[in-house]
Design an enzyme around this catalytic site. Structure first.
Site, short mmCIF file in Angstrom:
data_model
loop_
_atom_site.label_atom_id
_atom_site.label_comp_id
_atom_site.label_asym_id
_atom_site.label_seq_id
_atom_site.Cartn_x
_atom_site.Cartn_y
_atom_site.Cartn_z
N CYS B 162 0.74 -1.30 -0.14
CA CYS B 162 -0.02 0.00 -0.19
C CYS B 162 1.01 1.31 0.06
O CYS B 162 0.01 2.41 0.32
CB CYS B 162 -1.03 -0.01 1.13
SG CYS B 162 -2.05 -1.46 1.25
N HIS B 288 -3.41 8.00 6.28
CA HIS B 288 -3.63 6.51 5.66
C HIS B 288 -4.94 6.32 5.83
O HIS B 288 -5.82 5.80 4.90
CB HIS B 288 -2.33 5.71 5.99
CG HIS B 288 -2.63 4.44 5.29
ND1 HIS B 288 -2.60 4.40 3.95
CD2 HIS B 288 -2.51 2.99 5.88
CE1 HIS B 288 -2.42 3.35 3.52
NE2 HIS B 288 -2.59 2.26 4.53
N HIS B 322 -9.94 1.92 0.18
CA HIS B 322 -8.61 1.84 0.12
C HIS B 322 -8.03 1.26 -0.91
O HIS B 322 -8.36 0.13 -1.47
CB HIS B 322 -8.18 0.92 1.48
CG HIS B 322 -6.68 0.78 1.67
ND1 HIS B 322 -5.73 1.54 0.91
CD2 HIS B 322 -6.04 0.13 2.44
CE1 HIS B 322 -4.61 1.21 1.18
NE2 HIS B 322 -4.77 0.35 2.27
#
Lengths: 262, 392
Positions: B162, B288, B322
């Site tokens: 990620c 995040h 996400h």
């Protein structure tokens, strides 16, 4: 023409089927039992989790870092691999589509391309820069470019490791399949009086003037073979240009010149 | 820990594609309205969850690139189309071999391989139009981008889960500083696929409902897809400047963050150090903020340790989901929007805020002068990246 500034190569590491270290390969000590890397440099939990590739990458990094006498807890790490954990990925697809099972959470976490760099940083307690990259046959060249960039920017050493497991059965035409390998070099800033194996510049075009390493034909088709060619040439104290893709990539080369005080 | 010495990097163009839309106007309208792009998956994975799927029509690749056509490569083509004008100027300004390509993705062509593998299991042969090397590998993406743009410089894909698409911003900084290139196309893309949905479900990290980062009622991640690209150049008319990028490792656990956010804090501190900037000079943080109890808690501790509770912190995952390997690049694009537009969106569905987190999380559109914006991306493998962007 593109050419980088020069950096030093201060450490080397290698794993090939039957040759668990660079020293074993240089001495021609083939061990038919050594067909899988032991992952000795990983901690126990990480070793259990690591794939074939993860173990190989950790061991070649450890060998190169030991050779260069750099601190495994602080050295910056660049990991290159064309397909990385594809074997784990295919195992997950088998679970999903053939066996109709739920996905293994442990296997899923280890299917990411940066699984090896994660385990290496955990095992070595290294909280600094790590990255994982890919560019098919150009991976060794661009991993070196990333490594040179980080060394020049920080003034600190970086270990650059490249490797790929055997090509996945069934997904690649048989004539394009390859055998496994992993190799590593430690790059350092060039400083007056600094010790090391060689000076390195990466350039394109980089027409090879040095011979490629003599390895098993299946291994020679591995996308990371260029790094093995570089390691072999540096270990022999050669001077000239090593091709980094054996003609199958974009034509990057590594210009090397041995250090005289080694 | 060594902090790279590099100068601020001009961003001369950027594009963004996600569940909110494919154009800047669509995306900004959704953010301003607090409208989420999350919804049920098109095909049920066998459990309840919400995803941020890209619904915009994606362009077909030119006929010569048809064998490389995947959802991923078509997303990249859409993003490149939005960068057409700045790319044209860059090609006039710099030799093709001095224009690099550094992209991030975590899934690459897994979506295509999944479909092919299903057929392989059912029929014993792969589909005739499936080619592992043209559709699955990271190099395939580079081939498409090189052909669509004419860029001939160094090119690679960073794949660090990620953080994949945040790291290319730093790589480009270093390549330009080392005089290897003059410009680069950076950023990244990722597509939704069964494997990631089932994998995160197996890890019990997926929320059944659209995710609620920083809320006391947060219950996990909603996955999404999309990407963002940026053109960075040695010199040029900057829209924003990349001032600092911090990259660290947790060295703690392969899939869980350090509980105190140690590596995350170090990454943010490194980005500030590279920029020569104090924490009180940062006007906004795009977190995040995935919406899992552990991730948000660790990130909040890291932010609190460096910034206290002054700076407004927004997670945009409630809008887009996400997007995994694309998350860092999309967060960069949202940071640039904040600087250019002078407002930031509310952190969607964060109310009621988790009082344990002690963050300043806006629940409505906040207007102001956002000179410096920090964005975070954290990943499996303990990889942490923070990107500091500032106004020109």
């Amino acid at each position: 023409m593109t050419a980088t500034a020069a950096v030093g190569i201060a450490g080397l590491g290698l794993w090939l089927p039957g040759f668990p270290s660079l020293a074993a390969w240089r001495a021609g000590r083939h061990d038919s039992e050594a067909q899988a890397p032991p992952g000795r440099s990983l901690d126990r939990v990480s070793r259990r989790r690591a794939s074939f590739l993860g173990r190989a990458m950790a061991d070649v990094c450890a060998e190169a870092m030991c050779d260069a006498q750099v601190d495994p807890a602080t050295v910056q790490t660049v990991i290159g691999s064309a397909i990385a954990e594809s074997a784990t990925l295919l195992g997950l697809l088998e679970q999903m589509w053939r066996r109709k099972e739920p996905v293994s959470p442990a296997a899923f976490t280890m299917s990411v391309h940066n699984a090896a760099s994660g385990l290496i940083s955990i095992s070595f307690g290294n909280r600094s820069f790590t990255t994982s990259l890919a560019a098919d046959e150009n991976t060794p060249a661009v991993a070196l470019l990333e490594g040179i960039g980080i060394v020049l920017a920080t003034g600190q050493p970086a270990v650059v490791a490249c490797g790929d497991e055997a090509a996945p059965d069934g997904l690649i035409a048989e004539e394009h399949t390859w055998g496994p390998l992993a190799g590593a070099v430690v790059l350092t800033p060039l400083q007056p009086g600094s010790r090391g194996h060689a000076r390195l510049r990466v350039r394109r075009p980089g027409r090879a003037t040095l011979a490629a390493a003599d390895v098993d034909p299946a291994v020679s088709r591995n996308p990371q073979i260029g790094l093995v060619d570089l390691i072999a040439a540096v270990a022999q104290g050669a001077s000239g240009c090593v091709g980094l893709d054996r003609g199958s990539g974009l034509g990057w080369g590594a210009e090397i010149e041995p250090c005289r005080d080694r | 820990m060594a902090t790279p010495r590099v100068r601020p990097l001009p961003v001369t163009g950027y594009s963004n594609l996600n569940a909110l839309g494919s154009s800047r106007a669509e995306i900004l309208a959704a953010l301003a309205a607090g409208r989420s792009g999350l919804g049920p998956p098109a095909e049920s994975p066998g459990f309840e969850t919400a995803v941020g799927a890209v619904t915009a029509a994606l362009p077909e690749l030119p006929a010569a690139l048809a064998p490389w056509s995947t959802r991923l490569s078509r997303m990249v083509a859409a993003l490149l189309a939005d960068l057409d004008e700045p790319l044209r100027r860059a090609r006039e300004r710099w030799p093709a071999e001095r224009i690099g390509v550094v992209l991030g993705t975590s899934t690459a062509g897994v979506n295509a391989t999944e479909n092919a593998y299903q057929a392989y299991v059912a029929h014993g042969t792969l589909p005739f139009d499936y080619d592992f090397r043209r559709q699955h590998t990271f190099g395939a993406l580079l081939y498409v981008v090189s052909n669509l743009t004419g860029a001939r410089g160094p090119m690679w894909v960073t794949s660090t889960a990620c953080t994949s698409s945040a790291k290319p911003l730093a790589s480009a900084q270093r390549l330009i500083a080392a005089d290897i290139i003059d410009a680069a196309i950076v950023g990244g893309v990722d597509t939704l696929c069964s494997l990631t949905l089932r994998g995160f479900h197996a890890l019990q990290l997926l929320s059944r409902q659209p995710c609620r980062p920083f809320s006391s009622q947060r219950a996990g991640i909603s996955l999404g897809e999309g990407g963002a690209l940026a053109l960075v150049e040695r010199e040029g008319e900057p829209i924003v400047l990349i001032e600092g990028v911090g990259e660290t490792s947790d060295a703690y656990h392969i899939s869980a963050p350090h509980p105190e956010g140690r590596g995350a804090r170090d990454a943010m501190a490194a980005a500030l150090e590279q920029a020569g900037c104090r924490p009180d000079e940062v006007d906004h943080i795009n977190a995040h903020g995935t919406g899992t109890p552990l991730n948000d808690s660790a990130e909040a501790k890291a932010i609190g340790a460096l910034f206290g509770d002054r700076v407004p912190v927004v997670s945009t995952k409630g809008y887009t989901g996400h997007t995994l390997g694309a998350a860092g690049a999309i967060a960069f694009a949202f940071s640039a929007y904040a600087i250019e537009e002078g407002w930031i969106p509310p952190s969607l569905h964060a109310d009621p805020l988790d009082p344990e987190l002690a963050l300043n999380v806006p629940s409505r559109v906040t207007r102001g002068r956002f000179r410096r914006v920090l964005s975070n991306a954290f990943a499996f493998g303990g990889s942490n990246v923070s990107v500091l962007v500032r106004a020109p």
